[in-house]
Motif scaffolding. Structure first.
Motif, mmCIF file in Angstrom:
data_model
loop_
_atom_site.group_PDB
_atom_site.id
_atom_site.type_symbol
_atom_site.label_atom_id
_atom_site.label_comp_id
_atom_site.label_asym_id
_atom_site.label_seq_id
_atom_site.Cartn_x
_atom_site.Cartn_y
_atom_site.Cartn_z
ATOM 1 N N VAL A 169 63.396 24.077 15.288
ATOM 2 C CA VAL A 169 64.157 24.549 16.443
ATOM 3 C C VAL A 169 65.622 24.739 16.057
ATOM 4 C CG1 VAL A 169 64.785 24.127 18.844
ATOM 5 C CG2 VAL A 169 62.585 23.309 17.966
ATOM 6 N N SER A 170 65.973 25.960 15.739
ATOM 7 C CA SER A 170 67.392 26.270 15.529
ATOM 8 C C SER A 170 67.978 26.883 16.794
ATOM 9 C CB SER A 170 67.563 27.234 14.349
ATOM 10 O OG SER A 170 66.728 28.368 14.496
ATOM 11 N N ASP A 171 67.144 27.646 17.504
ATOM 12 C CA ASP A 171 67.503 28.205 18.814
ATOM 13 C C ASP A 171 66.361 27.861 19.769
ATOM 14 O OD1 ASP A 171 67.707 29.822 21.083
ATOM 15 O OD2 ASP A 171 68.657 31.466 19.995
ATOM 16 N N PRO A 172 66.593 27.009 20.769
ATOM 17 C CA PRO A 172 65.496 26.570 21.655
ATOM 18 C C PRO A 172 64.818 27.715 22.390
ATOM 19 C CG PRO A 172 67.634 25.840 22.486
ATOM 20 C CD PRO A 172 67.859 26.344 21.106
ATOM 21 N N LEU A 173 65.559 28.751 22.723
ATOM 22 C CA LEU A 173 64.975 29.890 23.432
ATOM 23 C C LEU A 173 63.993 30.631 22.528
ATOM 24 C CD1 LEU A 173 65.025 31.400 26.128
ATOM 25 C CD2 LEU A 173 66.819 32.877 25.187
ATOM 26 N N GLU A 174 64.394 30.868 21.272
ATOM 27 C CA GLU A 174 63.519 31.546 20.318
ATOM 28 C C GLU A 174 62.308 30.669 19.976
ATOM 29 O OE1 GLU A 174 63.572 34.681 19.029
ATOM 30 O OE2 GLU A 174 65.099 34.984 20.569
ATOM 31 N N ALA A 175 62.533 29.362 19.856
ATOM 32 C CA ALA A 175 61.435 28.437 19.557
ATOM 33 C C ALA A 175 60.421 28.429 20.694
ATOM 34 C CB ALA A 175 61.973 27.036 19.315
ATOM 35 N N ASN A 176 60.916 28.461 21.928
ATOM 36 C CA ASN A 176 60.023 28.505 23.089
ATOM 37 C C ASN A 176 59.208 29.796 23.105
ATOM 38 O OD1 ASN A 176 60.040 29.710 26.205
ATOM 39 N ND2 ASN A 176 59.297 27.602 26.049
ATOM 40 N N LYS A 177 59.867 30.891 22.803
ATOM 41 C CA LYS A 177 59.185 32.186 22.768
ATOM 42 C C LYS A 177 58.080 32.185 21.718
ATOM 43 C CE LYS A 177 60.136 37.120 22.078
ATOM 44 N NZ LYS A 177 61.195 38.131 21.763
ATOM 45 N N LYS A 178 58.380 31.611 20.568
ATOM 46 C CA LYS A 178 57.380 31.538 19.500
ATOM 47 C C LYS A 178 56.226 30.629 19.901
ATOM 48 C CE LYS A 178 56.871 30.465 14.583
ATOM 49 N NZ LYS A 178 57.593 30.132 13.324
ATOM 50 N N ALA A 179 56.537 29.489 20.513
ATOM 51 C CA ALA A 179 55.501 28.542 20.925
ATOM 52 C C ALA A 179 54.551 29.180 21.934
ATOM 53 C CB ALA A 179 56.146 27.294 21.524
ATOM 54 N N LEU A 180 55.090 29.878 22.917
ATOM 55 C CA LEU A 180 54.252 30.533 23.920
ATOM 56 C C LEU A 180 53.357 31.594 23.284
ATOM 57 C CD1 LEU A 180 56.849 30.908 26.827
ATOM 58 C CD2 LEU A 180 54.898 29.339 26.734
ATOM 59 N N ASP A 181 53.888 32.255 22.276
ATOM 60 C CA ASP A 181 53.119 33.290 21.584
ATOM 61 C C ASP A 181 51.945 32.699 20.810
ATOM 62 O OD1 ASP A 181 52.639 35.988 20.460
ATOM 63 O OD2 ASP A 181 53.330 35.066 18.594
ATOM 64 N N ILE A 182 52.206 31.662 20.023
ATOM 65 C CA ILE A 182 51.128 31.124 19.175
ATOM 66 C C ILE A 182 50.116 30.312 19.975
ATOM 67 C CG2 ILE A 182 52.565 31.149 17.106
ATOM 68 C CD1 ILE A 182 52.998 28.193 17.372
ATOM 69 N N GLY A 195 57.446 26.762 30.475
ATOM 70 C CA GLY A 195 56.229 27.564 30.461
ATOM 71 C C GLY A 195 55.094 26.970 29.650
ATOM 72 N N ILE A 196 55.340 25.859 28.982
ATOM 73 C CA ILE A 196 54.294 25.203 28.188
ATOM 74 C C ILE A 196 53.671 24.097 29.029
ATOM 75 C CG2 ILE A 196 53.808 23.819 26.126
ATOM 76 C CD1 ILE A 196 56.179 25.204 24.766
ATOM 77 N N CYS A 197 52.379 24.182 29.257
ATOM 78 C CA CYS A 197 51.690 23.148 30.038
ATOM 79 C C CYS A 197 51.439 21.942 29.149
ATOM 80 C CB CYS A 197 50.378 23.690 30.590
ATOM 81 S SG CYS A 197 49.469 22.474 31.571
ATOM 82 N N ALA A 198 52.213 20.902 29.342
ATOM 83 C CA ALA A 198 52.144 19.728 28.466
ATOM 84 C C ALA A 198 50.823 18.984 28.592
ATOM 85 C CB ALA A 198 53.311 18.782 28.770
ATOM 86 N N GLU A 199 50.075 19.218 29.675
ATOM 87 C CA GLU A 199 48.784 18.554 29.836
ATOM 88 C C GLU A 199 47.669 19.273 29.070
ATOM 89 O OE1 GLU A 199 47.940 18.141 33.959
ATOM 90 O OE2 GLU A 199 49.602 16.761 34.351
ATOM 91 N N SER A 200 47.968 20.477 28.593
ATOM 92 C CA SER A 200 46.943 21.289 27.928
ATOM 93 C C SER A 200 47.153 21.423 26.426
ATOM 94 C CB SER A 200 46.915 22.698 28.548
ATOM 95 O OG SER A 200 46.684 22.630 29.940
ATOM 96 N N VAL A 201 48.226 20.876 25.912
ATOM 97 C CA VAL A 201 48.524 21.009 24.495
ATOM 98 C C VAL A 201 49.148 19.716 23.985
ATOM 99 C CG1 VAL A 201 50.781 22.042 25.006
ATOM 100 C CG2 VAL A 201 49.757 22.417 22.766
ATOM 101 N N GLU A 202 48.832 19.342 22.762
ATOM 102 C CA GLU A 202 49.478 18.179 22.156
ATOM 103 C C GLU A 202 50.869 18.584 21.695
ATOM 104 O OE1 GLU A 202 47.831 15.056 18.985
ATOM 105 O OE2 GLU A 202 48.714 16.806 18.011
ATOM 106 N N LEU A 203 51.857 17.788 22.075
ATOM 107 C CA LEU A 203 53.244 18.077 21.712
ATOM 108 C C LEU A 203 53.775 16.980 20.799
ATOM 109 C CD1 LEU A 203 54.614 19.224 25.196
ATOM 110 C CD2 LEU A 203 53.947 20.668 23.270
ATOM 111 N N ASN A 204 54.280 17.380 19.656
ATOM 112 C CA ASN A 204 54.805 16.450 18.657
ATOM 113 C C ASN A 204 56.258 16.797 18.375
ATOM 114 O OD1 ASN A 204 52.023 15.211 17.732
ATOM 115 N ND2 ASN A 204 51.746 17.428 17.751
#
Length: 631
Positions: free
Chosen positions: A89-102, A130-139
C-alpha cells in the motif's frame, strides 16, 4: 463386478519383499544396493527405492482422521484453501482499486502491507472501502513497532461498519523473532507487545496476531527438517513466554499463525505439512489448554483441542527463483503449489515469476493467481482431503521428517529455547551453513536450476533486469546497527547470475568453439556438455559436426575468431589429439579438454591446464575463465 475384480487379483500370487530384493540384487549385477539405490536426504534420513505394506504397519499415523486431533491429515474435513495475493500500500486508493479488481478474479485472501507513516483511520477507511470483510480473509502487516496501533484501527473500523466481528477471518503480522533473524534487531518487548496486541484484537477472536514466519528460513535455503524444527521452537517460544506472563495458553495458541515456505522437493513438502500439524498439536496439548466453551473437539480431560490446530499459510520459496530463463519459475512454483495444496494448507501465496528482478506486473500476478485456480477449478485438488494418506512412501517420509524436526526442536529447547538460540546466533549459524552447502551444490551442479546452471538459454541477455534486494522487512527508518547475527537470503542462482551479467557487461563476449573429433557419440556428448557448461557464464558457443584433423579444427576456430577452443573426443583418443591440438593453437585462444581422461597428468605435463568435467566446480571454474578472458 466386485467378484470378478476379486478373482482377477487372486490370479496373481503375492510377491514378498525378499523376492523383490532378489530381483533388484540380480539387476544390480554386484553393485551395492545401499550406495546405488538408497537415497540419503539432506534431512539426514535414508529413503528406500520402494516401500511395501509392512513398512507402514507399525506407524501410528495411520489412525489419523481429517479434522481430528492430532490433525496429521488436516485441521478441517475438506481441502478448501484460500488463494492469497499481496498488495503493498503506497496509495490506499490505488490499493483499494486493485483489491476490488482481484477479488473478482478468484482471490479470497488479501494481504496488505501498510507503511507506518501512512497508518491512520483514513487510510484504513479508504483501503477497505467496498470490501466485504466477512467474505474475504484480510491480512495486514506494518512496521513491528506499530502493530498494536494497526490492530486498534482495524477493530474501530470493523465496529464502525457494524460487522459481526466473530465472523471476521484474518491476521496481523507481528513477529518479534523474524525481525531479529532478518534485520539483526531486537526491537521492543515481546511480552508487552503481544499482550497489548491480544487485548486489542479481543473483539476479533478469529484473527491471528502472533506469527511464525518460517518462510524466511525457507528463503534462506534451510532444509525441510530445519524449517519445521525451528518453526516449532519459534511457536513454542510464544507459548512459553506468554503463559509465564499470565496469558491463558488457550488464547495464545489460537492467536499463533505459521507462515511456511514451499520448496521444490515435492513429496517431502507434502510430508512436512502433515508432520507439522501433528507435532504442533502435541506441543499445544502438553500445555493442557482449558476449553472455554462447550465444544465437540474437547479432549478426554476437557482440554481444548481446537487450540491445538495449526493455522498454516504457505508461500512458494524465493530461494530457487532465477533472473535468467525466468519463465522456468512458473514450473517451479506450480510444483510447489501442488504439494502444499495436497498437504492441506489453509491459504497460499504463489510468488510471481518475475519477483526476482521487478515489481510484479498485472500479467505475472494473474499467472500466479491462475496457478492456484487451475489446481482448484480444473484439477479439483480442493475436493479430496489428504490424498497422500496411506501412501507407503509419504507415510514413511512424514514420520522421518517428524523425527528429524522433533530432534531439532528438543535441541533448541534444551539450550534455553528459541529466543536464546536466536540471541546466541546458533539458529542463524545453522541456516547459513545450510545455505552455503546448497550454494556449493548449485555451483557443482549437484542441485540443478534449469536455465541457470544447466541448459542455459545461450541467446538470452539480462538487459535492464537487475536482482532486487529481498532482505527489507519494512519501511521503517532505523539506526544501521545489528544486535544479533542475521540469516542470508541470497538466492541459489545469484552467483551464476552475477557471473553472467559480468560477461554481458564486458566489451567483448567470449566465443567458445567446439573442436569435435574422433568417436562420434563421445564427441557429441562432450560438445553438448561443454556448450551447457560455458553457456552458464553467458559465453557464445559454436558447436560442430566434426573435423578430420585437429589442425583443421584449430584453423576453423581461428577463422571463427574463437576465444576458447574445447577439444571434444573420447578419453582413449585424447592422448592422440590433445597435444597436437594444443600445439597447433599455440596460445591464440584458451584451450580446454572436455573430460577427465586417465592421461590427464601426461597432458598437464605438456602444458594443458584446463579440463571441464562433471566433478569440477562449475561456478569457480567459470570465474577463473572470466578473470582471464574479460581483461
Amino acid at each position: 463386478m466386485a467378484d470378478s475384480k476379486e478373482k482377477l487379483f487372486s490370479d496373481f500370487s503375492p510377491v514378498s519383499t525378499d523376492k523383490w530384493m532378489e530381483k533388484v540384487t540380480a539387476d544390480l549385477k554386484g553393485a551395492d544396493f545401499e550406495k546405488k539405490l538408497v537415497w540419503k536426504t539432506n534431512e539426514g534420513f535414508k529413503v528406500k527405492p520402494f516401500y511395501r505394506m509392512e513398512d507402514i504397519e507399525e506407524l501410528k499415523t495411520l489412525d489419523a482422521l481429517p479434522g481430528k486431533f492430532p490433525y496429521l491429515r488436516g485441521t478441517k474435513k475438506d481441502n478448501v484453501w484460500l488463494v492469497r495475493q499481496d498488495i503493498k500500500v503506497s496509495d490506499p486508493l490505488e490499493a483499494n482499486k486493485k483489491a476490488l479488481d482481484i477479488l473478482m478474479k478468484g482471490i479470497d485472501s488479501l494481504s496488505f502491507h501498510i507503511e507506518s507513516k501512512s497508518l491512520n483511520a483514513e487510510t484504513i477507511q479508504i483501503l477497505l472501502k467496498g470490501i466485504c470483510a466477512e467474505s474475504v480473509e484480510l491480512n495486514f502487516s506494518t512496521c513491528q513497532g506499530h502493530v498494536v496501533e494497526l490492530a486498534e484501527l482495524l477493530v474501530a473500523y470493523f465496529q464502525k461498519e457494524d460487522y459481526d466481528l466473530a465472523k471476521l477471518q484474518g491476521s496481523i503480522n507481528f513477529d518479534f523473532f523474524n525481525k531479529m533473524l532478518i534485520d539483526g534487531k531486537e526491537k521492543g518487548n515481546l511480552v508487552q507487545t503481544a499482550r497489548a496486541l491480544i487485548e486489542a484484537t479481543q473483539p476479533l477472536p478469529c484473527y491471528r496476531v502472533l506469527n511464525v514466519n518460517a518462510l524466511s528460513l525457507n528463503n534462506a535455503g534451510a532444509y525441510i527438517s530445519q524449517e519445521l524444527g525451528y518453526a516449532l521452537a519459534w511457536g513454542n517460544a510464544y507459548m512459553s513466554q506468554l503463559t509465564e506472563a499470565g496469558i491463558p495458553d488457550t488464547i495464545i495458541a489460537k492467536k499463533i499463525k505459521f507462515n511456511f515456505g514451499i520448496s521444490s522437493n515435492y513429496f517431502l513438502e507434502i510430508a512436512k505439512f502433515r508432520a507439522a500439524r501433528m507435532l504442533w498439536a502435541n506441543i499445544v496439548a502438553s500445555y493442557d489448554p482449558e476449553c472455554l466453551r462447550d465444544c465437540e473437539s474437547k479432549g478426554k480431560e476437557d482440554e481444548c483441542r481446537c487450540a491445538a490446530k495449526m493455522k498454516v499459510h504457505a508461500e512458494t520459496t524465493s530461494f530457487n527463483l532465477t533472473l535468467f530463463d525466468a519463465h522456468a519459475n512458473l514450473l517451479r512454483t506450480q510444483t510447489e503449489a501442488m504439494s502444499a495444496a495436497l498437504a492441506g494448507v489453509d491459504s497460499m501465496t504463489v510468488t510471481p515469476f518475475d519477483k526476482v528482478y521487478a515489481a510484479p506486473d498485472e500479467l505475472s500476478e494473474r499467472l500466479a493467481r491462475n496457478q492456484q485456480l487451475l489446481l482448484k477449478e480444473e484439477s479439483h485438488f480442493d475436493k479430496v482431503v489428504d490424498p497422500a494418506a496411506g501412501s507407503y512412501y509419504i507415510e514413511n517420509l512424514t514420520v522421518s521428517i517428524a523425527q528429524q524436526a522433533w530432534a531439532i526442536f528438543l535441541k533448541v529447547e534444551d539450550e534455553g529455547g528459541f529466543y536464546a538460540a536466536v540471541k546466541a546466533g546458533t539458529v542463524q549459524k545453522e541456516i547459513n551453513e545450510t545455505g552455503k552447502a546448497r550454494h556449493k551444490s548449485v555451483a557443482q551442479r549437484k542441485e540443478v536450476l534449469l536455465g541457470t546452471n544447466q541448459y542455459p538459454n545461450f541467446s538470452e541477455k539480462a538487459g535492464d533486469k537487475k536482482p532486487l534486494d529481498a532482505s527489507a522487512t519494512c519501511g521503517c527508518a532505523e539506526a544501521p546497527h545489528t544486535d544479533v547475527a542475521t540469516i542470508s537470503l541470497e538466492r541459489a542462482a545469484s552467483q551464476f547470475e552475477a557471473l553472467r551479467m559480468e560477461t554481458e557487461a564486458a566489451a567483448k563476449r567470449p566465443k567458445a568453439f567446439m573442436l569435435t573429433i574422433g568417436n562420434l557419440s563421445m564427441r557429441q556428448a562432450r560438445a553438448q556438455f561443454s556448450c551447457n557448461f560455458l553457456g552458464c557464464a553467458g559465453y557464445e558457443v559454436v558447436d560442430n559436426l566434426g573435423f578430420e584433423t585437429v589442425e583443421a579444427g584449430v584453423e576453423a576456430a581461428m577463422a571463427a575468431k574463437a576465444d576458447i577452443v574445447v577439444l571434444c573426443s573420447s578419453d582413449d583418443e585424447y592422448i592422440e589429439y590433445a597435444v597436437p591440438a594444443f600445439k597447433a593453437l599455440n596460445g591464440r585462444a584458451m584451450f580446454i579438454v572436455a573430460g577427465s581422461p586417465a592421461c590427464m597428468d601426461d597432458l598437464k605435463a605438456e602444458g594443458i591446464e584446463n579440463f571441464i568435467h562433471v566433478r569440477v566446480n562449475v561456478l569457480e571454474t567459470l570465474r577463473e575463465y572470466n578473470a582471464k578472458l574479460l581483461k
